[in-house]
Design a protein around this motif. Sequence first.
Motif, PDB file in Angstrom:
ATOM      1  N   GLU A  66       0.837  -1.210   0.000  1.00  0.00           N
ATOM      2  CA  GLU A  66       0.000   0.000   0.000  1.00  0.00           C
ATOM      3  C   GLU A  66       0.870   1.257   0.000  1.00  0.00           C
ATOM      4  N   LEU A  67       1.923   1.271   0.806  1.00  0.00           N
ATOM      5  CA  LEU A  67       2.820   2.427   0.850  1.00  0.00           C
ATOM      6  C   LEU A  67       3.474   2.650  -0.518  1.00  0.00           C
ATOM      7  N   GLU A  68       3.931   1.567  -1.138  1.00  0.00           N
ATOM      8  CA  GLU A  68       4.558   1.688  -2.464  1.00  0.00           C
ATOM      9  C   GLU A  68       3.560   2.217  -3.489  1.00  0.00           C
ATOM     10  N   ARG A  69       2.319   1.762  -3.394  1.00  0.00           N
ATOM     11  CA  ARG A  69       1.264   2.233  -4.298  1.00  0.00           C
ATOM     12  C   ARG A  69       1.087   3.751  -4.151  1.00  0.00           C
ATOM     13  N   LEU A  70       1.293   4.237  -2.932  1.00  0.00           N
ATOM     14  CA  LEU A  70       1.141   5.676  -2.652  1.00  0.00           C
ATOM     15  C   LEU A  70       2.412   6.475  -2.944  1.00  0.00           C
ATOM     16  N   GLY A  71       3.479   5.796  -3.392  1.00  0.00           N
ATOM     17  CA  GLY A  71       4.697   6.511  -3.770  1.00  0.00           C
ATOM     18  C   GLY A  71       5.834   6.474  -2.771  1.00  0.00           C
ATOM     19  N   TYR A  72       5.675   5.734  -1.681  1.00  0.00           N
ATOM     20  CA  TYR A  72       6.754   5.582  -0.704  1.00  0.00           C
ATOM     21  C   TYR A  72       7.791   4.600  -1.275  1.00  0.00           C
ATOM     22  N   ALA A  73       9.058   4.813  -0.921  1.00  0.00           N
ATOM     23  CA  ALA A  73      10.106   3.828  -1.217  1.00  0.00           C
ATOM     24  C   ALA A  73      10.446   3.149   0.107  1.00  0.00           C
ATOM     25  N   ILE A  74      10.373   1.825   0.140  1.00  0.00           N
ATOM     26  CA  ILE A  74      10.640   1.067   1.374  1.00  0.00           C
ATOM     27  C   ILE A  74      12.151   0.912   1.539  1.00  0.00           C
ATOM     28  N   LEU A  75      12.660   1.344   2.707  1.00  0.00           N
ATOM     29  CA  LEU A  75      14.093   1.229   3.001  1.00  0.00           C
ATOM     30  C   LEU A  75      14.390   0.005   3.862  1.00  0.00           C
ATOM     31  N   GLU A  76      13.543  -0.233   4.857  1.00  0.00           N
ATOM     32  CA  GLU A  76      13.765  -1.329   5.809  1.00  0.00           C
ATOM     33  C   GLU A  76      12.423  -1.920   6.221  1.00  0.00           C
ATOM     34  N   ARG A  77      12.442  -3.212   6.480  1.00  0.00           N
ATOM     35  CA  ARG A  77      11.280  -3.889   7.062  1.00  0.00           C
ATOM     36  C   ARG A  77      11.737  -4.501   8.369  1.00  0.00           C
ATOM     37  N   ARG A  78      10.947  -4.317   9.405  1.00  0.00           N
ATOM     38  CA  ARG A  78      11.239  -4.888  10.725  1.00  0.00           C
ATOM     39  C   ARG A  78      12.672  -4.583  11.166  1.00  0.00           C
ATOM     40  N   TYR A  79      12.984  -3.306  11.200  1.00  0.00           N
ATOM     41  CA  TYR A  79      14.316  -2.826  11.583  1.00  0.00           C
ATOM     42  C   TYR A  79      14.504  -2.930  13.094  1.00  0.00           C
ATOM     43  N   ARG A  80      15.518  -3.689  13.505  1.00  0.00           N
ATOM     44  CA  ARG A  80      15.761  -3.915  14.937  1.00  0.00           C
ATOM     45  C   ARG A  80      16.727  -2.888  15.521  1.00  0.00           C
ATOM     46  N   THR A  81      16.374  -2.391  16.708  1.00  0.00           N
ATOM     47  CA  THR A  81      17.272  -1.521  17.469  1.00  0.00           C
ATOM     48  C   THR A  81      17.319  -2.073  18.889  1.00  0.00           C
ATOM     49  N   LYS A  82      18.171  -1.490  19.728  1.00  0.00           N
ATOM     50  CA  LYS A  82      18.229  -1.952  21.122  1.00  0.00           C
ATOM     51  C   LYS A  82      16.945  -1.588  21.875  1.00  0.00           C
ATOM     52  N   PHE A  83      16.142  -0.687  21.312  1.00  0.00           N
ATOM     53  CA  PHE A  83      14.893  -0.271  21.960  1.00  0.00           C
ATOM     54  C   PHE A  83      13.699  -1.092  21.482  1.00  0.00           C
ATOM     55  N   GLY A  84      13.892  -1.891  20.427  1.00  0.00           N
ATOM     56  CA  GLY A  84      12.780  -2.660  19.865  1.00  0.00           C
ATOM     57  C   GLY A  84      12.850  -2.660  18.356  1.00  0.00           C
ATOM     58  N   GLU A  85      11.703  -2.848  17.730  1.00  0.00           N
ATOM     59  CA  GLU A  85      11.662  -3.003  16.285  1.00  0.00           C
ATOM     60  C   GLU A  85      10.734  -1.979  15.642  1.00  0.00           C
ATOM     61  N   ILE A  86      11.193  -1.393  14.547  1.00  0.00           N
ATOM     62  CA  ILE A  86      10.353  -0.493  13.760  1.00  0.00           C
ATOM     63  C   ILE A  86       9.794  -1.339  12.616  1.00  0.00           C
ATOM     64  N   ASP A  87       8.476  -1.316  12.434  1.00  0.00           N
ATOM     65  CA  ASP A  87       7.849  -2.163  11.415  1.00  0.00           C
ATOM     66  C   ASP A  87       8.396  -1.873  10.019  1.00  0.00           C
ATOM     67  N   ILE A  88       8.338  -0.599   9.618  1.00  0.00           N
ATOM     68  CA  ILE A  88       8.776  -0.211   8.274  1.00  0.00           C
ATOM     69  C   ILE A  88       9.455   1.152   8.349  1.00  0.00           C
ATOM     70  N   ILE A  89      10.550   1.290   7.597  1.00  0.00           N
ATOM     71  CA  ILE A  89      11.161   2.610   7.411  1.00  0.00           C
ATOM     72  C   ILE A  89      11.115   2.860   5.915  1.00  0.00           C
ATOM     73  N   ALA A  90      10.580   4.013   5.553  1.00  0.00           N
ATOM     74  CA  ALA A  90      10.402   4.345   4.144  1.00  0.00           C
ATOM     75  C   ALA A  90      10.817   5.785   3.908  1.00  0.00           C
ATOM     76  N   THR A  91      10.750   6.185   2.654  1.00  0.00           N
ATOM     77  CA  THR A  91      11.028   7.573   2.324  1.00  0.00           C
ATOM     78  C   THR A  91      10.029   8.031   1.271  1.00  0.00           C
ATOM     79  N   ILE A  92       9.624   9.290   1.367  1.00  0.00           N
ATOM     80  CA  ILE A  92       8.747   9.881   0.365  1.00  0.00           C
ATOM     81  C   ILE A  92       9.018  11.388   0.356  1.00  0.00           C
ATOM     82  N   ASP A  93       9.200  11.930  -0.828  1.00  0.00           N
ATOM     83  CA  ASP A  93       9.459  13.369  -0.989  1.00  0.00           C
ATOM     84  C   ASP A  93      10.585  13.871  -0.091  1.00  0.00           C
ATOM     85  N   GLY A  94      11.655  13.089   0.030  1.00  0.00           N
ATOM     86  CA  GLY A  94      12.798  13.519   0.833  1.00  0.00           C
ATOM     87  C   GLY A  94      12.602  13.415   2.336  1.00  0.00           C
ATOM     88  N   VAL A  95      11.499  12.810   2.764  1.00  0.00           N
ATOM     89  CA  VAL A  95      11.208  12.664   4.194  1.00  0.00           C
ATOM     90  C   VAL A  95      11.395  11.195   4.581  1.00  0.00           C
TER      91      VAL A  95
END
Length: 118
Positions: free
Chosen positions: A15-44
């Motif tokens: 759905e995010l890709e359909r809306l123009g997001y570029a997916i950078l990471e899926r289920r990104y792990r950090t010492k604080f936990g996990e981020i489901d998705i990290i993406a970028t759109i319009d430089g953000v």
Amino acid sequence: SIERLRGETQLACAELERLGYAILERRYRTKFGEIDIIATIDGVTVFVEVKTRVGEQFGVAAEAITEWKQRRLTQMAVDYLARHRLHDRPCRFDVVAIDIEGGRPRIQVYAHAFDASS
């Protein structure tokens, strides 16, 4: 289950890709936990939390993210930005809500779901 989570992440990414997001990471792990998705759109850089609800008790997806969870996500985002030297890039937090009714997923993206300052 892991399979269900993977499926939900898959649906959210599509759905995010359909809306123009570029997916950078899926289920990104950090010492604080996990981020489901990290993406970028319009430089953000966008940190995305995926929330799934089954049945009628939907409410607003952003409401499902408690203040504690918002703080956690903010810590994880800061960690990611530091590791990737992206301090100068704007970022935000979005929520992808997957509402499963009658076995069919309804997907809604809430951009700017919450502020890191809250």
